[in-house]
Design a protein around this motif. Structure first.
Motif, PDB file in Angstrom:
ATOM      1  N   THR A   1       1.050  -1.130   0.063  1.00 55.98           N
ATOM      2  CA  THR A   1       0.277   0.120   0.026  1.00 55.98           C
ATOM      3  C   THR A   1       0.591   1.875  -0.158  1.00 55.98           C
ATOM      4  O   THR A   1       0.587   2.013  -1.149  1.00 55.98           O
ATOM      5  CB  THR A   1      -0.958   0.124   0.810  1.00 55.98           C
ATOM      6  OG1 THR A   1      -0.295  -0.513   2.234  1.00 55.98           O
ATOM      7  CG2 THR A   1      -2.080  -1.041   1.540  1.00 55.98           C
ATOM      8  N   GLU A   2       1.570   1.660   1.456  1.00 52.61           N
ATOM      9  CA  GLU A   2       2.586   2.869   1.036  1.00 52.61           C
ATOM     10  C   GLU A   2       3.177   3.234  -0.129  1.00 52.61           C
ATOM     11  O   GLU A   2       3.681   4.400  -0.116  1.00 52.61           O
ATOM     12  CB  GLU A   2       2.404   3.329   2.323  1.00 52.61           C
ATOM     13  CG  GLU A   2       1.530   3.441   3.646  1.00 52.61           C
ATOM     14  CD  GLU A   2       1.507   2.221   4.206  1.00 52.61           C
ATOM     15  OE1 GLU A   2       1.541   1.258   3.509  1.00 52.61           O
ATOM     16  OE2 GLU A   2       0.632   2.300   5.017  1.00 52.61           O
ATOM     17  N   GLN A   3       4.159   1.755  -0.187  1.00 55.34           N
ATOM     18  CA  GLN A   3       5.103   1.906  -1.776  1.00 55.34           C
ATOM     19  C   GLN A   3       4.050   2.088  -3.002  1.00 55.34           C
ATOM     20  O   GLN A   3       4.889   2.813  -3.216  1.00 55.34           O
ATOM     21  CB  GLN A   3       6.306   0.759  -1.295  1.00 55.34           C
ATOM     22  CG  GLN A   3       7.010   1.137  -1.727  1.00 55.34           C
ATOM     23  CD  GLN A   3       7.690   2.566  -1.761  1.00 55.34           C
ATOM     24  OE1 GLN A   3       8.061   2.506  -0.261  1.00 55.34           O
ATOM     25  NE2 GLN A   3       8.361   2.551  -2.981  1.00 55.34           N
ATOM     26  N   ALA A   4       3.628   1.797  -2.754  1.00 56.02           N
ATOM     27  CA  ALA A   4       2.591   1.822  -3.726  1.00 56.02           C
ATOM     28  C   ALA A   4       2.058   2.329  -4.465  1.00 56.02           C
ATOM     29  O   ALA A   4       2.287   3.103  -5.059  1.00 56.02           O
ATOM     30  CB  ALA A   4       1.401   0.635  -4.607  1.00 56.02           C
ATOM     31  N   VAL A   5       1.474   3.333  -2.937  1.00 56.41           N
ATOM     32  CA  VAL A   5       1.257   5.010  -3.307  1.00 56.41           C
ATOM     33  C   VAL A   5       1.330   5.965  -3.633  1.00 56.41           C
ATOM     34  O   VAL A   5       1.505   6.812  -4.602  1.00 56.41           O
ATOM     35  CB  VAL A   5       0.349   5.326  -1.977  1.00 56.41           C
ATOM     36  CG1 VAL A   5      -0.246   6.598  -2.089  1.00 56.41           C
ATOM     37  CG2 VAL A   5      -0.614   4.282  -1.294  1.00 56.41           C
TER      38      VAL A   5
ATOM     39  N   ALA B   1      -7.312   2.398  -7.028  1.00 57.04           N
ATOM     40  CA  ALA B   1      -7.624   1.247  -7.039  1.00 57.04           C
ATOM     41  C   ALA B   1      -6.523   0.498  -5.503  1.00 57.04           C
ATOM     42  O   ALA B   1      -7.120  -0.167  -5.392  1.00 57.04           O
ATOM     43  CB  ALA B   1      -6.816  -0.071  -7.929  1.00 57.04           C
ATOM     44  N   VAL B   2      -5.006   1.183  -5.146  1.00 60.84           N
ATOM     45  CA  VAL B   2      -4.633   0.679  -4.386  1.00 60.84           C
ATOM     46  C   VAL B   2      -5.365   1.180  -2.938  1.00 60.84           C
ATOM     47  O   VAL B   2      -5.386   0.819  -1.747  1.00 60.84           O
ATOM     48  CB  VAL B   2      -3.065   1.366  -4.557  1.00 60.84           C
ATOM     49  CG1 VAL B   2      -2.692   0.865  -2.829  1.00 60.84           C
ATOM     50  CG2 VAL B   2      -2.146  -0.031  -5.394  1.00 60.84           C
ATOM     51  N   VAL B   3      -5.501   2.375  -3.606  1.00 60.08           N
ATOM     52  CA  VAL B   3      -5.865   3.365  -2.367  1.00 60.08           C
ATOM     53  C   VAL B   3      -7.115   3.976  -1.771  1.00 60.08           C
ATOM     54  O   VAL B   3      -8.207   4.401  -0.812  1.00 60.08           O
ATOM     55  CB  VAL B   3      -5.899   5.175  -1.750  1.00 60.08           C
ATOM     56  CG1 VAL B   3      -3.982   5.045  -2.216  1.00 60.08           C
ATOM     57  CG2 VAL B   3      -6.297   5.550  -3.356  1.00 60.08           C
ATOM     58  N   ARG B   4      -7.752   2.568  -2.371  1.00 56.08           N
ATOM     59  CA  ARG B   4      -9.929   2.298  -2.441  1.00 56.08           C
ATOM     60  C   ARG B   4      -9.734   1.967  -0.871  1.00 56.08           C
ATOM     61  O   ARG B   4      -8.865   1.164  -0.437  1.00 56.08           O
ATOM     62  CB  ARG B   4     -10.410   1.922  -3.032  1.00 56.08           C
ATOM     63  CG  ARG B   4     -10.269   1.936  -4.407  1.00 56.08           C
ATOM     64  CD  ARG B   4     -11.594   2.351  -5.100  1.00 56.08           C
ATOM     65  NE  ARG B   4     -11.772   2.713  -6.931  1.00 56.08           N
ATOM     66  CZ  ARG B   4     -12.187   3.172  -6.745  1.00 56.08           C
ATOM     67  NH1 ARG B   4     -11.950   3.932  -6.492  1.00 56.08           N
ATOM     68  NH2 ARG B   4     -12.132   3.249  -8.440  1.00 56.08           N
ATOM     69  N   GLY B   5     -10.754   2.544   0.042  1.00 56.53           N
ATOM     70  CA  GLY B   5     -10.852   2.264   1.256  1.00 56.53           C
ATOM     71  C   GLY B   5      -9.932   2.790   2.150  1.00 56.53           C
ATOM     72  O   GLY B   5      -9.950   3.072   3.669  1.00 56.53           O
ATOM     73  N   THR B   6      -8.957   3.817   2.030  1.00 58.51           N
ATOM     74  CA  THR B   6      -7.874   4.095   2.924  1.00 58.51           C
ATOM     75  C   THR B   6      -8.113   6.397   2.874  1.00 58.51           C
ATOM     76  O   THR B   6      -9.038   6.845   1.800  1.00 58.51           O
ATOM     77  CB  THR B   6      -6.554   3.818   2.699  1.00 58.51           C
ATOM     78  OG1 THR B   6      -6.334   4.763   1.261  1.00 58.51           O
ATOM     79  CG2 THR B   6      -6.575   2.600   1.511  1.00 58.51           C
TER      80      THR B   6
END
Length: 150
Positions: free
Chosen positions: A42-46, A96-101
């Motif tokens: 998550t964090e690294q992908a964002v 797509a990675v951050v959905r729901g965050t």
């Protein structure tokens, strides 16, 4: 307490403490692995996605400036189109990675800002073909403020 009982107690207590310490260590190891996997997923992908968005924004700005400098340069037009496409792909992948965050709420308005900027870039691009001096003026008065709004 008898001697054999003491001897057994002296062997069992350290062995029990060792097993407990081993269990705690294994729990810590699995938790660390889980946290690292979450970080990378998550964090690294964002962070990578946001860097890609920024890079493609810079690339589109540079391509637009190359169009204004030389409206006959077809490579600049291709670079502008490619940067718009790469930006859109990076945006969708990051979203797509951050959905729901909590990051999702910060990323969603970026799409509308980008649509506005792409529209202004299209105006400058089209103006560069007919009136390069007006395109340079529009670049400074229209596109730069749209870029800053991103």
């Amino acid at each position: 307490m008898r001697f054999t009982s003491r001897l057994i107690l002296c062997a069992v207590v350290p062995a029990g403490l060792f097993v407990l310490a081993l269990a705690i260590s294994l729990w810590g190891l699995t938790r660390t692995q889980s946290d690292f996997s979450r970080y990378m997923g998550t964090e690294q992908a964002v962070a990578a996605g946001l860097s890609e968005l920024y890079a493609q924004g810079l690339q589109s700005g540079q391509a637009l400036r190359n169009i204004v400098l030389d409206p006959a340069n077809q490579v600049a037009y291709d670079n502008l189109k490619a940067s718009h496409q790469a930006f859109d792909e990076a945006y969708e992948a990051t979203l797509a990675v951050v959905r729901g965050t909590p990051v999702e709420a910060a990323l969603l308005p970026l799409k509308q800002l980008r649509v506005t900027q792409v529209g202004v870039q299209g105006q400058v691009r089209d103006l560069a073909r007919s009136d390069p001096a007006a395109a340079a003026q529009a670049l400074n008065s229209l596109e730069t403020p749209a870029w800053r709004a991103d």
